[in-house]
Structures are given as C-alpha cells and as structure tokens.
Scaffold this active site. Structure first.
Site, PDB file in Angstrom:
ATOM      1  N   GLU A   1      83.939  -1.273  14.870  1.00 33.05           N
ATOM      2  CA  GLU A   1      84.543   0.000  15.262  1.00 33.05           C
ATOM      3  C   GLU A   1      83.946   0.294  16.629  1.00 33.05           C
ATOM      4  OE1 GLU A   1      84.755   4.651  13.985  1.00 33.05           O
ATOM      5  OE2 GLU A   1      82.898   3.591  14.378  1.00 33.05           O
TER       6      GLU A   1
ATOM      7  N   HIS B   1      88.722   6.412   6.328  1.00 31.86           N
ATOM      8  CA  HIS B   1      88.010   7.583   5.805  1.00 31.86           C
ATOM      9  C   HIS B   1      87.795   8.656   6.866  1.00 31.86           C
ATOM     10  CE1 HIS B   1      85.224   5.240   8.024  1.00 31.86           C
ATOM     11  NE2 HIS B   1      84.316   6.181   7.945  1.00 31.86           N
TER      12      HIS B   1
ATOM     13  N   ASP C   1      79.360  -1.629   5.579  1.00 37.28           N
ATOM     14  CA  ASP C   1      79.178  -0.917   6.826  1.00 37.28           C
ATOM     15  C   ASP C   1      77.782  -1.210   7.376  1.00 37.28           C
ATOM     16  OD1 ASP C   1      80.406   1.200   8.569  1.00 37.28           O
ATOM     17  OD2 ASP C   1      81.430   1.630   6.678  1.00 37.28           O
TER      18      ASP C   1
HETATM   19  O1  TEU Z   1      82.897   6.929  13.235  1.00 39.64           O
HETATM   20  C1  TEU Z   1      82.551   6.884  14.578  1.00 39.64           C
HETATM   21  C2  TEU Z   1      83.614   7.331  15.449  1.00 39.64           C
HETATM   22  O2  TEU Z   1      84.695   7.668  15.061  1.00 39.64           O
HETATM   23  C3  TEU Z   1      83.207   7.310  16.837  1.00 39.64           C
HETATM   24  O3  TEU Z   1      82.602   6.101  17.051  1.00 39.64           O
HETATM   25  C4  TEU Z   1      84.316   7.514  17.781  1.00 39.64           C
HETATM   26  O4  TEU Z   1      83.962   6.877  18.925  1.00 39.64           O
HETATM   27  C5  TEU Z   1      84.526   8.939  18.115  1.00 39.64           C
HETATM   28  O5  TEU Z   1      84.873   9.669  16.989  1.00 39.64           O
HETATM   29  C6  TEU Z   1      85.566   9.109  19.234  1.00 39.64           C
HETATM   30  O6  TEU Z   1      86.835   8.817  18.845  1.00 39.64           O
HETATM   31  C7  TEU Z   1      82.003   6.296  12.413  1.00 39.64           C
HETATM   32  C8  TEU Z   1      82.364   6.497  10.984  1.00 39.64           C
HETATM   33  O7  TEU Z   1      83.610   5.917  10.744  1.00 39.64           O
HETATM   34  C9  TEU Z   1      82.321   7.955  10.672  1.00 39.64           C
HETATM   35  O8  TEU Z   1      82.685   8.215   9.351  1.00 39.64           O
HETATM   36  C10 TEU Z   1      80.904   8.459  10.926  1.00 39.64           C
HETATM   37  O9  TEU Z   1      80.868   9.839  10.789  1.00 39.64           O
HETATM   38  C11 TEU Z   1      80.413   8.085  12.315  1.00 39.64           C
HETATM   39  O10 TEU Z   1      80.667   6.732  12.622  1.00 39.64           O
HETATM   40  C12 TEU Z   1      78.933   8.272  12.412  1.00 39.64           C
HETATM   41  O11 TEU Z   1      78.266   7.263  11.749  1.00 39.64           O
END
Ligand code: TEU
Length: 544
Positions: A254, A322, A100
């Site tokens: 992501e 997750h 990550d």
């Molecule tokens: O998740 C981020 C995430 O889900 C957002 O970017 C998304 O745009 C938002 O929820 C709207 O749908 C990542 C990780 O996967 C997560 O576990 C972390 O908590 C988060 O980033 C912060 O780092």
C-alpha cells in the site's frame, strides 16, 4: 528458495478484517478459529490467498494498526497456535496467507515507545522522531492523515514526537540502523513461522523529508508530500526485498504517493514488491456530499495505471477494503445489478484482484444514526471539524456517515438468522439490519447471485491466459460511463464491455467480426456489432 516472478499473475486474493469475519467463541468479536471454520467457504469461492488485517497485540486505537507487540497475536483473536493452525489448514486447501506488515509506526503502548518517552538519553529515544518544541509551537506545520498536526508535544521532556496517523501511532525512525535491524529480524521471524508474505501498510511513508520542508498550501504541493515516497526510501526497500526474495514471499504494497510511473520500479522485475495498490482512484465527485465516485477521474486513473504498468510492474486491483465505504454505494446505485457490473469491470483487468469480505455478497454501507456509533478516529475528528465549521449535528453526521471506513467494518453477514450467523453473543459492532436479505446463505443457493458471479470470474481468471497474462487495450476512452477493453494473449482475445453507470449509453466498434459471446449470468445474447447500446450497469463478454 528464490521466487519466480510469474507466480502471482493468475492469483485472486481475499481480504479478511478479522474482528468482523466470524466469531467462534461467543464474545461478539471475530477470531482466528472463526476464520478456520470458514476456510471451506473461501476454498469454494476459489480464491488463492488471504490477506489478514492486523491480528497483532494492540490497544486497537486504529483497528489494530497500532501494534504494541509485533510477535504476539492479540488475545481477542486467539493465540499464536491458532494462527499456526490457520496457516496449516489454509495450506492444506491450497490457500496462501499473507499478513499486514505495519512498520511505519507502532502503538504508543509499544515497549520501545514507552522507553523512548522516558528521557532524551534513553537508548530507545532514537527509535522514534523527537524534536525540540514548545506546547504551542511544533517543529513544522505538517498535517497528519487523521487530522491536526503530525506532532504531539510531550511535557516531560519538552520535545514533540512525530506521527503521520493518530497521536497513539508514533512513527518509527528508519534512519536508525538499530531500529531497522529489529524490523528486518521481525519480518524473518514471521516468514519462518510459515506465512506466505505481506501486505505492506503505509510503506511509502517510512522516509520523511527534512523537517524544514515547507508545505505550500492547497494549491501548491500535496500536504502529504513530505512523507510520500521520499528519496532515500530505496535503500530500506532494497534491504526488505532481499528478505522477501530469500523466502519467495508474496508481497503487495500500500504505497500512496508512488506514481504510476514510479510503480514500475517498485513492482517490476527488479522491484521491491510483487504488486501495488494505488490509492488515486478513490477520488470523489467534487462538492457531492454523497461521496459518489467521479467516474471520469476513476476511469482515467485506472487506464493510466493499467497502461503505465503494461510491460513492467504489476497492479493489485480492488474496489473495496477496510478503509473505504462499500463499493455498491460509492460506485453503484445500491442495486445488485450495479454490484455485478462493478465486479466484472475490475476483476478482468490486468493485475491481481482482491475481494474484500462481504463485497462478494453485496454488503452495503451502515445506516449510522449517532456519532457514538463510529469507531474510526478520523470519523470522530471529522465530525468535530464540521461542527466547528458551523454545520449542524444532523448534517455533520450524514457527511461523516457516507465517507466513514466503519461502513466496511461491520460484521460479515453469513445467514438470515440471529446476528447473521456471525456470533451468538452481542456483536462488537452492530450488524447491518439488511442481513436478512443480504447474506451468504441466500447467495449460495442462487446461480444468479453476486457470489455465483464472483465464482465464475475467479475461474475465468484461473483458466484464461488472456486474463492472467494478456495485454490490455482500452476502447472508447472518452466516455466515462463505458468500461470497454480487450485482453489478448497468443492470438486469443477477450473483450469486456461494461456500462458502469445508472443511465443507458452506447459505444461503437470498428473491429467486431468473429467475436462470440461468453455469457456470465445474463439472459439473452447480444452479438457484438458496430454500435452497442447498453442498459444501466449492463455487462457483456466476448471472445475471439
Ligand atoms: O492506511 C494508510 C493510508 O491510507 C495512507 O497510507 C494513505 O496514504 C493516506 O490515507 C492518503 O490517502 C493504512 C491502513 O490501511 C489503515 O487502516 C490504517 O489506519 C493506516 O494505514 C495506519 O496504519
């Protein structure tokens, strides 16, 4: 070494949430040596690369996504030497490893932020976003993903700092060239260490609109629009891409808020990254407190992403991670049959499939009984909000339980022995009591298990160009229960037919002559014909 863009098309990824994968030193917490122990399992499953959730030094407010030192492994997971050993041993088995990359924010305990907080003229002040504010008047009314304002007021300097996630995760200021340089160096440092690439966390948020941008409410623009793929991000992404290209890194973003059309330029031949996770498909049925997927919206979303990236760009495919509850409970009806149908329908789409630990054995949501069992900050916030709205504690708990991402963070279920073979100590998070029936050992002995099905699907992905490279055409687009599509490559065709619902359905074909069935694990053949009746969660595969 410059990468060839075709490299990743036949790969299958496996996501590991290290805390919950395997404990090797009896402290109740998964660790790097535990992952090394289980490499033969992953090799046998047939996956090509591992994505590791964050292992960096962190106070763990947000499952390690709050990093306090980018260059260190948190001691709870082991040491940097353990990680080097993992890379080496994975590579020896032909498995790549990506980590990550969390560069939208840091922990509030990161030395940069500790400095930044000290005074307005501290050299690190501009590593983060600080604006004048008053205790009850923030610079704007933007909302955090985790509930509440994106701003937290700081008494000492009379300013507020900005965070799209928890207040313990201040956002980095990408407008600052010094900060950017530090990040670019860090990326190189990890690639020099020998990792194969990255999963770019929340990457579409690194650029923000001007603070004066107004959110127009629930039916106007998206509340998160001011930090979703905002113009200006291109400059930063192109620079990151240059580094990735230098190393031939394998990369998946992501990137919520990047539309399926925009994803072409993010992931196409000139794109910043190899592939992209869309987050749109997670939409749930409206007013359904059980958090069930809205199949209609789901299917429309998947088809749109598949078609928009059919010539240029590449999808990362997933049904679990997750951040979401277990797919068997969200899409399925809790049955093994539903987990199998889910596996078949997504693993053979066009893109690179990811399997989240435990998904391959059908792990389920956790039977939460008490709000103190939740770790995720947004689950606790949501519970408080529901109580405030007047819902009673029991109903609030039920509502939080079905949506909480803690469901997928329970320890991996290896055996039916004590603590499921995950640890010999007290696990950091309780095991799902169903480990006695649902575990790897049970699955491994059974040719009709979900695990065995995943192995077959992975082999198919490796062996068949129709699946790795082929084009895709969808049938019966209007029936949300049916997932029916054809993959074609140089005259060879593979037809996938799945009923993704708990009720029988049927579908018809005009062009069905010459297809013969390719059985996965079903008993009894069912030739393809003009009208196909399908049982709940039935799946079939045909080739021509
Ligand atoms: O998740 C981020 C995430 O889900 C957002 O970017 C998304 O745009 C938002 O929820 C709207 O749908 C990542 C990780 O996967 C997560 O576990 C972390 O908590 C988060 O980033 C912060 O780092």
């Amino acid at each position: 070494m410059k990468k060839t863009r075709n490299d990743f098309k036949s790969l299958v990824g496996y996501q590991i949430y290290p805390k919950s994968f395997k404990d090797s030193n009896a402290d109740g917490m998964g660790d790097i040596s535990g992952i090394i122990e289980k490499l033969p399992y992953l090799s046998d499953l047939g996956i090509d690369f591992i994505w590791l959730n964050p292992l960096y030094k962190s106070p763990q407010v947000d499952g390690g996504y709050d990093i306090s030192d980018f260059y260190q492994v948190d001691q709870m997971f082991g040491t940097l030497d353990d990680l080097k050993k993992l890379i080496k041993e994975a590579h020896a088995l032909g498995i790549k490893l990506i980590m990550d990359l969390v560069i939208n924010h840091t922990s509030d305990q990161h030395p940069w932020f500790l400095e930044s907080k000290k005074s307005k003229d501290n050299p690190y002040r501009d590593y983060y976003h600080w604006e004048d504010a008053e205790p009850d008047k923030m610079p704007n009314d933007w909302k955090s993903f985790f509930g509440g304002s994106t701003w937290t007021y700081d008494d000492q300097t009379g300013q507020a700092y900005f965070h799209v996630f928890a207040k313990e995760q201040p956002d980095l200021n990408w407008k600052n060239p010094k900060l950017r340089e530090e990040i670019y160096q860090m990326i190189r440092w990890w690639l020099d260490l020998g990792i194969d690439g990255f999963r770019l966390d929340a990457i579409s948020h690194i650029q923000k609109e001007d603070w004066s941008f107004e959110i127009k409410g629930p039916h106007g623009n998206d509340p998160w629009e001011p930090f979703m793929n905002v113009r200006g991000i291109e400059e930063y992404m192109l620079k990151i891409k240059e580094i990735f290209d230098d190393y031939g890194a394998l990369t998946v973003g992501e990137a919520s808020g990047v539309t399926s059309k925009a994803a072409r330029s993010w992931t196409g031949s000139k794109g910043y990254i190899d592939m992209i996770f869309e987050l749109e498909h997670n939409a749930k049925e409206e007013n359904n407190p059980n958090n069930k997927i809205d199949l209609k919206v789901y299917k429309e979303t998947i088809i749109r992403w598949q078609e928009d990236l059919s010539e240029e760009g590449w999808n990362a495919l997933y049904i679990e991670n997750h951040d979401n509850p277990r797919s068997i409970d969200v899409f399925g009806d809790g049955s093994l049959q539903s987990a199998k149908a889910l596996a078949v329908h997504y693993m053979l789409l066009r893109g690179t499939p990811f399997i989240y630990q435990g998904q391959e054995i059908g792990m389920t949501n956790f039977p939460f009984e008490n709000i103190n069992q939740f770790e995720a900050p947004e689950s606790r916030n949501y519970y408080e909000a529901l109580l405030k709205e007047g819902l009673d504690p029991k109903d609030s708990l039920t509502r939080v339980a079905v949506v909480s991402r803690d469901n997928s963070r329970t320890p991996m279920q290896w055996t039916n022995q004590l603590e499921a073979g995950f640890t010999s100590a007290k696990p950091w998070f309780p095991l799902n009591p169903n480990y006695r029936e649902i575990n790897v050992a049970e699955n491994e002995h059974d040719p009709k298990s979900l695990l065995s099905l995943y192995k077959k699907l992975i082999s198919l992905k490796h062996e068949r160009k129709e699946i790795s490279e082929g084009s895709i055409e969808f049938y019966d687009r209007e029936n949300p229960q049916i997932f029916s599509y054809k993959r074609s490559h140089e005259g060879r065709e593979l037809l996938v037919l799945v009923n993704l619902s708990a009720t029988p359905t049927s579908t018809s074909f005009n062009d069905f002559e010459g297809f013969k069935e390719l059985t996965l694990d079903q008993t009894g053949l069912k030739p393809l014909s003009s009208k196909m009746d399908l049982d709940p969660f039935e799946y079939r595969l045909y080739e021509r």
